[in-house]
Design a protein around this motif. Structure first.
Motif, short mmCIF file in Angstrom:
data_model
loop_
_atom_site.label_atom_id
_atom_site.label_comp_id
_atom_site.label_asym_id
_atom_site.label_seq_id
_atom_site.Cartn_x
_atom_site.Cartn_y
_atom_site.Cartn_z
N ILE A 1 50.45 4.10 61.55
CA ILE A 1 49.13 3.48 61.40
C ILE A 1 48.08 4.55 61.11
CG2 ILE A 1 47.29 2.26 62.63
CD1 ILE A 1 49.60 0.75 64.12
N LEU A 2 48.10 5.63 61.88
CA LEU A 2 47.11 6.69 61.67
C LEU A 2 47.29 7.38 60.32
CD1 LEU A 2 46.84 8.26 65.23
CD2 LEU A 2 45.13 6.88 64.01
N SER A 3 48.53 7.56 59.87
CA SER A 3 48.72 8.19 58.55
C SER A 3 48.20 7.28 57.46
CB SER A 3 50.19 8.57 58.32
OG SER A 3 50.99 7.45 58.04
N HIS A 4 48.40 5.97 57.59
CA HIS A 4 47.89 5.01 56.60
C HIS A 4 46.36 5.03 56.57
CE1 HIS A 4 47.82 1.38 54.12
NE2 HIS A 4 46.82 0.98 54.91
N GLU A 5 45.75 4.96 57.73
CA GLU A 5 44.29 4.93 57.79
C GLU A 5 43.67 6.26 57.36
OE1 GLU A 5 43.04 2.12 57.86
OE2 GLU A 5 44.71 1.01 58.71
N ASN A 6 44.34 7.36 57.65
CA ASN A 6 43.85 8.66 57.17
C ASN A 6 43.96 8.78 55.66
OD1 ASN A 6 42.82 10.44 59.33
ND2 ASN A 6 44.78 9.96 60.27
N MET A 7 44.92 8.11 55.05
CA MET A 7 44.99 8.08 53.58
C MET A 7 43.79 7.32 53.03
SD MET A 7 47.37 9.92 52.43
CE MET A 7 47.15 9.43 50.74
N HIS A 8 43.39 6.22 53.69
CA HIS A 8 42.17 5.52 53.26
C HIS A 8 40.98 6.47 53.32
CE1 HIS A 8 43.40 1.45 52.49
NE2 HIS A 8 44.01 1.36 53.66
N GLN A 9 40.91 7.26 54.38
CA GLN A 9 39.81 8.22 54.52
C GLN A 9 39.83 9.22 53.37
OE1 GLN A 9 40.04 10.63 58.05
NE2 GLN A 9 37.87 11.18 57.95
N ALA A 10 41.00 9.72 53.02
CA ALA A 10 41.12 10.70 51.94
C ALA A 10 40.75 10.11 50.58
CB ALA A 10 42.54 11.26 51.90
N LEU A 11 40.95 8.80 50.42
CA LEU A 11 40.67 8.14 49.14
C LEU A 11 39.26 7.58 49.06
CD1 LEU A 11 44.04 6.20 48.84
CD2 LEU A 11 43.33 8.19 47.50
N HIS A 12 38.48 7.76 50.09
CA HIS A 12 37.15 7.16 50.17
C HIS A 12 36.08 8.20 49.83
CE1 HIS A 12 33.73 5.00 51.86
NE2 HIS A 12 34.49 3.93 51.79
N PRO A 13 34.98 7.77 49.18
CA PRO A 13 33.88 8.72 48.99
C PRO A 13 33.43 9.25 50.35
CG PRO A 13 33.51 6.75 47.69
CD PRO A 13 34.71 6.48 48.57
N PRO A 14 33.02 10.47 50.48
CA PRO A 14 32.67 11.41 49.41
C PRO A 14 33.85 12.16 48.83
CG PRO A 14 32.26 12.45 51.51
CD PRO A 14 32.75 11.04 51.80
N TYR A 15 35.06 11.94 49.36
CA TYR A 15 36.22 12.69 48.89
C TYR A 15 36.61 12.30 47.46
CZ TYR A 15 36.16 13.06 53.90
OH TYR A 15 35.74 13.24 55.19
N THR A 16 36.20 11.12 47.03
CA THR A 16 36.54 10.65 45.69
C THR A 16 35.29 10.28 44.89
OG1 THR A 16 36.83 8.43 46.59
CG2 THR A 16 38.82 9.77 46.38
N ASP A 17 34.20 10.97 45.11
CA ASP A 17 32.95 10.66 44.40
C ASP A 17 33.11 10.64 42.90
OD1 ASP A 17 31.32 10.12 46.53
OD2 ASP A 17 30.51 12.15 46.67
N ASP A 18 33.85 11.59 42.35
CA ASP A 18 34.02 11.64 40.89
C ASP A 18 34.68 10.36 40.38
OD1 ASP A 18 32.88 14.13 40.91
OD2 ASP A 18 34.79 15.20 40.79
N LEU A 19 35.72 9.92 41.07
CA LEU A 19 36.40 8.69 40.65
C LEU A 19 35.49 7.48 40.82
CD1 LEU A 19 38.95 7.26 39.71
CD2 LEU A 19 39.70 7.17 42.08
#
Length: 157
Positions: free
Chosen positions: A76-94
């Protein structure tokens, strides 16, 4: 690092969201606080088991402490941390590429396009998060992705 800071660094990954619909969620990513967490009150995660002394097996659940529970929490934590990694500001360019900045269309068309973009963004989030989730099989991954209308290439619709 103080004792409080050490404790908080562990505990912030767990919450007890017991209201509806939170009890149906195994975990979540909270963008406002930039925190991914497992929901220990979840009714769908099987975090608890009946206490040995509980007569009806339902009234007094206790947290499980076996290896399977630890694996489930880590998934569960690995899945939710992937959401965090894919969310702005980490993906602002996209996000800037797919957003409506500077688009010259009427408000109705803009709203229609924004709905599509939001839907596609959610699908992108789930595709990325399920592909990065540790410890799940391809079958489990595709079962979850089908809920979002995402199917394997050449696979069943």
């Amino acid at each position: 690092m103080s004792a409080f800071q050490q404790t908080w660094s562990l505990l912030k990954e767990f919450r007890f969201d017991s209201g509806f619909p939170d009890i149906l969620m195994q975990g979540a990513y909270a963008p406002k606080t930039d925190t991914a967490y497992a929901n220990l009150a979840s009714h769908v995660s099987d975090f608890k088991r009946p206490a040995e002394w509980d007569r009806d097996g339902v009234s007094y659940p206790v947290f499980r402490d076996d290896e399977e529970l630890m694996e489930r929490v880590m998934r569960i934590l690995s899945h939710e941390n992937m959401h965090q990694a894919l969310h702005p500001p980490y993906t602002d360019d996209l996000w800037n590429e797919v957003s409506m900045f500077g688009l010259n269309v009427d408000e109705e068309e803009k709203a229609r396009l924004q709905t599509k973009i939001d839907n596609d963004w959610q699908r992108f989030q789930e595709y990325g998060a399920w592909n990065g989730t540790m410890g799940i099989t391809d079958e489990e991954k595709w079962r979850m992705l089908r809920l979002y209308g995402i199917y394997p290439k050449g696979g069943e619709p």
